[in-house]
Design a protein around this motif. Structure first.
Motif, mmCIF file in Angstrom:
data_model
loop_
_atom_site.group_PDB
_atom_site.id
_atom_site.type_symbol
_atom_site.label_atom_id
_atom_site.label_comp_id
_atom_site.label_asym_id
_atom_site.label_seq_id
_atom_site.Cartn_x
_atom_site.Cartn_y
_atom_site.Cartn_z
ATOM 1 N N GLN A 261 -24.341 -5.514 13.652
ATOM 2 C CA GLN A 261 -22.631 -5.104 14.057
ATOM 3 C C GLN A 261 -21.587 -5.587 13.249
ATOM 4 O OE1 GLN A 261 -22.842 -6.920 18.259
ATOM 5 N NE2 GLN A 261 -21.465 -5.585 18.464
ATOM 6 N N ALA A 262 -22.259 -6.193 12.786
ATOM 7 C CA ALA A 262 -21.092 -7.222 12.065
ATOM 8 C C ALA A 262 -20.645 -6.195 10.817
ATOM 9 C CB ALA A 262 -21.304 -8.536 11.439
ATOM 10 N N LEU A 263 -21.598 -6.102 10.121
ATOM 11 C CA LEU A 263 -22.047 -5.221 8.680
ATOM 12 C C LEU A 263 -20.732 -3.553 8.946
ATOM 13 C CD1 LEU A 263 -24.302 -5.070 6.500
ATOM 14 C CD2 LEU A 263 -22.112 -5.082 5.813
ATOM 15 N N ARG A 264 -21.614 -3.153 10.033
ATOM 16 C CA ARG A 264 -20.412 -1.914 10.498
ATOM 17 C C ARG A 264 -19.491 -2.355 10.843
ATOM 18 N NH1 ARG A 264 -24.026 -0.618 14.842
ATOM 19 N NH2 ARG A 264 -25.712 -0.328 13.688
ATOM 20 N N GLU A 268 -16.449 -0.005 9.224
ATOM 21 C CA GLU A 268 -15.567 0.692 9.542
ATOM 22 C C GLU A 268 -13.792 -0.152 9.459
ATOM 23 O OE1 GLU A 268 -16.674 1.889 13.790
ATOM 24 O OE2 GLU A 268 -18.470 2.675 13.265
ATOM 25 N N SER A 269 -13.815 -1.632 9.707
ATOM 26 C CA SER A 269 -12.215 -1.481 9.480
ATOM 27 C C SER A 269 -11.514 -0.923 8.209
ATOM 28 C CB SER A 269 -12.651 -3.243 9.733
ATOM 29 O OG SER A 269 -12.543 -3.787 8.556
ATOM 30 N N LEU A 270 -12.594 -1.060 7.006
ATOM 31 C CA LEU A 270 -12.182 -1.148 5.439
ATOM 32 C C LEU A 270 -11.457 0.512 5.542
ATOM 33 C CD1 LEU A 270 -14.404 -2.401 3.613
ATOM 34 C CD2 LEU A 270 -13.072 -3.259 4.033
ATOM 35 N N ARG A 271 -12.306 1.413 6.460
ATOM 36 C CA ARG A 271 -12.161 2.813 6.527
ATOM 37 C C ARG A 271 -10.383 3.183 6.736
ATOM 38 N NH1 ARG A 271 -16.659 5.802 6.024
ATOM 39 N NH2 ARG A 271 -18.225 4.671 6.573
ATOM 40 N N ASN A 272 -9.986 2.793 7.551
ATOM 41 C CA ASN A 272 -8.820 3.227 8.279
ATOM 42 C C ASN A 272 -7.739 2.909 7.362
ATOM 43 O OD1 ASN A 272 -8.256 4.500 10.443
ATOM 44 N ND2 ASN A 272 -8.744 2.993 12.072
ATOM 45 N N PRO A 273 -7.873 1.342 6.626
ATOM 46 C CA PRO A 273 -7.117 1.105 5.966
ATOM 47 C C PRO A 273 -6.154 1.936 4.441
ATOM 48 C CG PRO A 273 -8.296 -0.833 6.194
ATOM 49 C CD PRO A 273 -8.269 0.599 7.252
ATOM 50 N N LEU A 274 -8.102 1.925 4.496
ATOM 51 C CA LEU A 274 -7.899 2.854 3.306
ATOM 52 C C LEU A 274 -8.134 4.434 3.076
ATOM 53 C CD1 LEU A 274 -9.923 1.942 0.218
ATOM 54 C CD2 LEU A 274 -12.433 3.107 1.335
ATOM 55 N N ASP A 304 1.833 -1.159 -0.002
ATOM 56 C CA ASP A 304 1.949 -2.800 -0.110
ATOM 57 C C ASP A 304 1.016 -2.943 1.261
ATOM 58 O OD1 ASP A 304 3.072 -2.738 -2.609
ATOM 59 O OD2 ASP A 304 5.186 -3.896 -1.932
ATOM 60 N N GLU A 305 1.636 -2.427 2.164
ATOM 61 C CA GLU A 305 0.888 -3.264 3.660
ATOM 62 C C GLU A 305 -0.628 -3.126 3.406
ATOM 63 O OE1 GLU A 305 3.332 -1.761 6.958
ATOM 64 O OE2 GLU A 305 1.204 -2.191 8.521
ATOM 65 N N GLU A 306 -0.967 -1.704 3.471
ATOM 66 C CA GLU A 306 -2.651 -1.209 3.275
ATOM 67 C C GLU A 306 -3.667 -1.913 2.451
ATOM 68 O OE1 GLU A 306 -3.895 -0.038 5.651
ATOM 69 O OE2 GLU A 306 -1.412 1.048 6.747
ATOM 70 N N SER A 307 -3.005 -1.937 1.698
ATOM 71 C CA SER A 307 -3.563 -3.066 0.315
ATOM 72 C C SER A 307 -4.013 -4.484 0.619
ATOM 73 C CB SER A 307 -2.778 -2.836 -0.954
ATOM 74 O OG SER A 307 -2.259 -1.666 -1.416
ATOM 75 N N LYS A 308 -2.292 -4.436 1.624
ATOM 76 C CA LYS A 308 -3.175 -6.258 2.097
ATOM 77 C C LYS A 308 -4.398 -6.480 3.062
ATOM 78 C CE LYS A 308 1.528 -9.197 1.786
ATOM 79 N NZ LYS A 308 1.960 -7.336 1.282
ATOM 80 N N ARG A 309 -4.159 -5.451 3.774
ATOM 81 C CA ARG A 309 -5.345 -5.079 4.877
ATOM 82 C C ARG A 309 -6.654 -5.300 4.267
ATOM 83 N NH1 ARG A 309 -3.833 -0.665 8.707
ATOM 84 N NH2 ARG A 309 -5.668 -1.080 10.237
ATOM 85 N N ASP A 312 -8.228 -8.470 3.468
ATOM 86 C CA ASP A 312 -8.282 -8.809 4.368
ATOM 87 C C ASP A 312 -9.683 -8.672 5.220
ATOM 88 O OD1 ASP A 312 -6.294 -10.314 4.300
ATOM 89 O OD2 ASP A 312 -4.708 -9.560 6.032
ATOM 90 N N GLY A 313 -9.961 -7.495 4.469
ATOM 91 C CA GLY A 313 -11.025 -6.349 5.138
ATOM 92 C C GLY A 313 -12.054 -6.775 4.081
ATOM 93 N N PHE A 314 -11.882 -7.214 3.291
ATOM 94 C CA PHE A 314 -12.942 -7.743 1.615
ATOM 95 C C PHE A 314 -13.405 -8.764 2.191
ATOM 96 C CE2 PHE A 314 -14.257 -8.961 -1.852
ATOM 97 C CZ PHE A 314 -15.322 -8.331 -2.838
ATOM 98 N N GLY A 315 -12.609 -9.272 2.716
ATOM 99 C CA GLY A 315 -12.121 -10.700 2.333
ATOM 100 C C GLY A 315 -13.558 -11.508 3.659
ATOM 101 N N THR A 316 -13.687 -10.564 5.123
ATOM 102 C CA THR A 316 -14.283 -10.403 6.861
ATOM 103 C C THR A 316 -15.424 -10.413 5.801
ATOM 104 O OG1 THR A 316 -12.087 -9.496 7.136
ATOM 105 C CG2 THR A 316 -14.194 -9.802 7.956
ATOM 106 N N LEU A 317 -15.478 -8.869 5.101
ATOM 107 C CA LEU A 317 -16.937 -8.222 4.417
ATOM 108 C C LEU A 317 -17.770 -9.071 3.750
ATOM 109 C CD1 LEU A 317 -18.881 -5.554 5.084
ATOM 110 C CD2 LEU A 317 -17.113 -5.315 3.042
ATOM 111 N N SER A 318 -17.278 -9.864 2.767
ATOM 112 C CA SER A 318 -17.893 -10.407 2.146
ATOM 113 C C SER A 318 -18.092 -11.841 2.823
ATOM 114 C CB SER A 318 -17.091 -11.207 0.438
ATOM 115 O OG SER A 318 -15.865 -12.001 1.378
#
Lengths: 700, 129
Positions: A261-264, A268-274, A304-309, A312-318
């Motif tokens: 669940q966490a991975l999914r 998914e949380s990366l898809r929107n900012p991307l 800029d804003e989406e890059s930041k998101r 952050d999302g990458f941090g959570t994933l890692s």
């Protein structure tokens, strides 16, 4: 009187001789009556002959008695001794007798009997040794085996289980010898599997599948176990039934689900900012091309804003993937001093500095990897700094334990420690770095000067502490003797158990620690401890011990009795939950306590709210002891324990008192039979009489 | 149709404001009349005002499911043939099947390249014309 008690054979002999002699005497007297002058000479001769005959008769009697009867009686008694208690007995027969070789033959027979008995005993002893060895081997296997094992009889009652099974099912208070497996594991899947293993008319006995696997939840739902079940076929109903091995898969399953669940979610949380980023970027390009400055600025800001998101999302994933890697390690409670002693004794110790260890603390750690890390750090100190001696100390502070490695010399530079931490651990193939092991323990290591002493430096390694494992035992005044007689009016129904012998019943001996003596005035339970007695044995492995959060303050007076403080119970489950769990642990056993009315009153006042019923038969070790030893006024738990030769341990902890009471109670059961108290009904009746007696005693 | 025969109305329903702003700009630049909504409720209000020729919507909306919106729109009189393009962050294959079964014309996984969306929108609008 005793002197003339002759054996029957000799008695008959002498009775016969005396009768014959009497007949002759009578004849002599009769003949004397007919005495005339003509017959006188011949009569006198006849009487004289008869008198001599009497004497001869007695002489013959003595001879038969000595040579035949006495030796026969002695042989008979000797034979009894030979066949019974003493096969080495020598027959006490005089040398002169008319029995021929009878005594020798009997002695020979006895010797042969003794030899064969001896051989049989030796064979039996050899068998016993073999059986004992097999039993020990089985017990060792069961103890060492890494899987839980439970054996049940045909009715599903647990007849054996190992410690791993107990650990796996530690959430199930009903696990115990003699209890039904259905109280421990979800009955549906298990019965279904057992039915599959049942030989049917189509599949002849023993030709069905040998075993089957199932995954089922424990009754409380807190554990998910993978079980392999096999039926035990045997003509002997004592050993027939089924055996099951258990593995705890709840952690695995829950972890796997959580990770999925966490991975999914992370992906998914990366898809929107991307998406926003690429779209805004495209818009920015178009806006720039068309010379739309305002729009371009808007989209540059969005980029800029989406890059930041995204970052952050990458941090959570890692972080999530890192925890997935480390979650494969299990942290145990480890005594840090023992772990360091292990390093001192290891073959690699010669490459390490001399170690002086004063560490008596517990940490939560993966013991092998942590010892590897400590060893690697010590190794580096010797290799790169030339440190020859290190003093290790352990200190608890809050939830952490600080391990300080202290030496005479300079501190180690941070970048040097970084290099050490990045190296792989050789013993695990270099695949895990020191840093990763430390991260798994949520920690890191640094070097600092030892401020307490000059020219000394240290490496400081904070570690997660393990809950204190020390026991406190201080002498405290005993709880005042307390009766609640009103409670006894609501007598429980004994049912079929009424006439059951006390030795054969299952008991749960329990004790509650409380905030005070008045449950009806708001006093609450703060701890329940209990232990089972099964077939007269105190089951030290089947105990119950839970702190309860009373939802109110604990008066200092109560704390002085049991040592439990508000801080101790802050994270404990609420009282109702603890009572429900105790109810499940108790099952339908007879409840036993020391001054049990006191504890029962607390339970009964809560039963409706907890949706359980405490209508168990109860026995009071205190009342039964008074019944047996009313001559003495010493009725404290210590006094009774001392009288019955029971050691007292952990006094004034709920479990400690339960264990002591259980030992007292098992001894009382044996003593009660001397008072003709054999059954549960006998015991409860006697107890009721004691209550009445104490009530009257109190009235005066 | 009140906006003339050539200009098509497109409704974007997504609660990612940066994405709707950028898509709005790109589609407008490509010659479409664009309206945006951030939720099911806003989308329903917008539909009564502008009668869209096409809807781009996310599967996950803050108030109700995008699938619900899809079905509600297709059930409205005059909108039976409304092309609905669903956008999603959900990676399961069955989601695509579900979207197509519920009447969407296409199902595009985020992240996407903006030019593919534009091309797909233009293609669908030409088909409709």
């Amino acid at each position: 009187m005793r002197a003339i008690r002759l054996p029957r054979l000799r008695k008959r002999l002498w009775l016969g001789i005396i009768a014959l002699a009497l007949l002759q005497v009578i004849a002599i007297i009769a003949l004397r009556g007919t005495l005339t002058t003509t017959t006188q000479p011949s009569l006198i001769a006849t009487i004289g002959a008869m008198s001599i005959g009497i004497i001869a008769l007695f002489a013959l009697g003595v001879l038969i008695d000595q040579r035949l009867c006495k030796p026969l009686v002695a042989t008979s008694r000797g034979a009894e001794i030979l066949s019974g208690s003493n096969p080495g007995h020598r027959l006490e027969v005089h040398t002169q007798h008319w029995l021929g070789r009878l005594p020798e033959t009997i002695e020979n027979l006895a010797a042969a009997l003794s030899r064969s008995r001896h051989e049989m005993e030796e064979a039996a002893a050899a068998w016993n040794t073999r059986i004992e060895a097999r039993k020990n081997r089985l017990e060792t296997i069961l103890r060492e085996i890494r899987e839980g094992v439970i054996v049940c009889d045909t009715e599903g009652r647990i007849t054996l289980y190992n410690s791993v099974a107990r650990d796996i099912l530690s959430t199930e208070p009903a696990l115990g010898l003699g209890r039904s497996i259905d109280e421990v594991l979800n009955a549906g899947p298990l019965h279904h599997t057992l039915n599959l293993l049942e030989p049917t008319s189509n599949n002849a006995a023993k030709s069905g599948p040998a075993d089957a696997e199932l995954v089922c939840a424990s009754t409380s739902g807190e554990r998910l176990v993978r079980c392999r079940v096999a039926r035990l076929y045997n003509d002997d109903p004592d050993t027939a039934g089924f055996v099951m091995t258990l593995q705890d898969v709840s952690r695995q399953t829950r972890e796997a689900l959580r990770r999925d669940q966490a991975l999914r979610q992370a992906i998914e949380s990366l898809r929107n900012p991307l998406t926003s980023l690429t779209t805004a970027n495209e818009s920015l390009r178009v806006a720039q091309r068309e010379g739309l400055t305002d729009a371009a600025e808007t989209f540059a800001a969005i980029v800029d804003e989406e890059s930041k998101r995204l970052t952050d999302g990458f941090g959570t994933l890692s972080a999530e993937t890192a925890s997935m890697i480390s979650d494969n390690w299990r942290l145990d409670d480890v005594h840090l001093g023992s772990l360091i002693d292990g390093i001192k004794d290891s073959p690699q110790a010669e490459h390490l500095p001399r170690l002086q260890c004063r560490v008596d603390v517990w940490v939560e750690a993966e013991p092998y990897l942590l010892s590897q890390v400590i060893e690697a750090l010590l190794n580096r100190l010797a290799d790169e700094l030339g440190v020859s001696a290190v003093a290790l100390t352990g200190r608890e502070e809050g939830s952490l334990v600080y391990l300080d490695m202290n030496w005479s010399g300079d501190v180690v530079a941070s970048d040097q420690i970084d290099r050490w931490l990045d190296a792989g651990l050789e013993d695990v193939g270099g695949t895990v770095s020191l840093r990763e092991v430390l991260q798994r323990h949520d920690t890191t290591v640094w070097s600092q000067p030892d401020l307490s002493r000059t020219a000394r430096a240290m490496l400081r390694l904070p570690l997660p502490g393990a809950p204190a494992k020390t026991e406190t035992s201080t002498a405290l005044p005993a709880r005042p003797e307390y009766y609640d007689f009103a409670l006894e009016q609501d007598a429980p129904v004994l049912g079929a158990r009424a006439e059951a012998p006390l030795q054969q019943l299952d008991y749960v001996v329990f004790d509650c620690e409380t905030t005070g003596l008045e449950p009806s005035h708001g006093d609450e339970i703060v701890s329940i401890g209990a232990v089972r007695i099964h077939q007269g044995q105190v089951m030290h492995g089947e105990t119950f011990e839970l702190l309860a959060n009373p939802g109110r303050e604990i008066p200092a007076l109560a704390t002085s009795f049991h040592g439990i403080t508000a801080e101790d119970v802050a994270d404990a489950p609420p009282v109702d939950e603890v009572i429900r769990r105790f109810h499940a642990f108790a099952g339908d056993a007879v409840l036993v306590g020391f001054n049990v009315a006191f504890d029962m009153r607390f339970l009964k006042l809560k039963q409706r709210r907890c949706d359980v019923r405490f209508d168990h038969p109860t026995l009071d070790a205190l009342l039964l002891s008074i019944l047996l030893h009313d001559h003495t006024g010493e009725h404290t738990m210590e006094g009774i324990a001392d009288r019955l030769g029971v050691g007292v341990g952990g006094r004034h902890t709920a479990l400690g008192d339960s264990l002591t009471t259980a030992e007292i109670f098992t001894r009382l059961i044996d003593l009660l039979s001397a008072e003709s108290i054999y059954t549960l009904h006998d015991a409860t009746s006697a107890q009721e009489k004691m209550v009445e007696f104490r009530r009257q005693q109190r009235a005066f | 149709m009140s906006n003339g025969p050539m200009i098509k109305n497109i409704l974007i329903v997504d609660n990612e404001p940066n994405l709707t702003v950028a898509l709005d700009f790109l589609l407008a630049h490509a010659g479409f009349q664009v309206a945006t909504a951030a939720s099911y409720t806003e989308a329903m209000q917008a539909v009564t005002k502008i009668r869209p020729d096409m809807v781009l919507m996310d599967v996950v909306l803050p108030d109700r499911s995008g699938y619900d919106l899809c079905q509600t729109l297709l059930a409205m009189p005059g909108l039976e043939h409304l092309p609905i393009l669903m956008l999603t962050t959900r990676g399961l294959d069955v989601e695509r099947e579900k979207a197509l079964s519920l009447g969407a014309v296409d199902f595009i996984m985020k992240p996407f390249i903006p030019s593919t969306i534009l091309a797909r929108v233009q293609e669908l609008m030409t088909e409709a014309a």
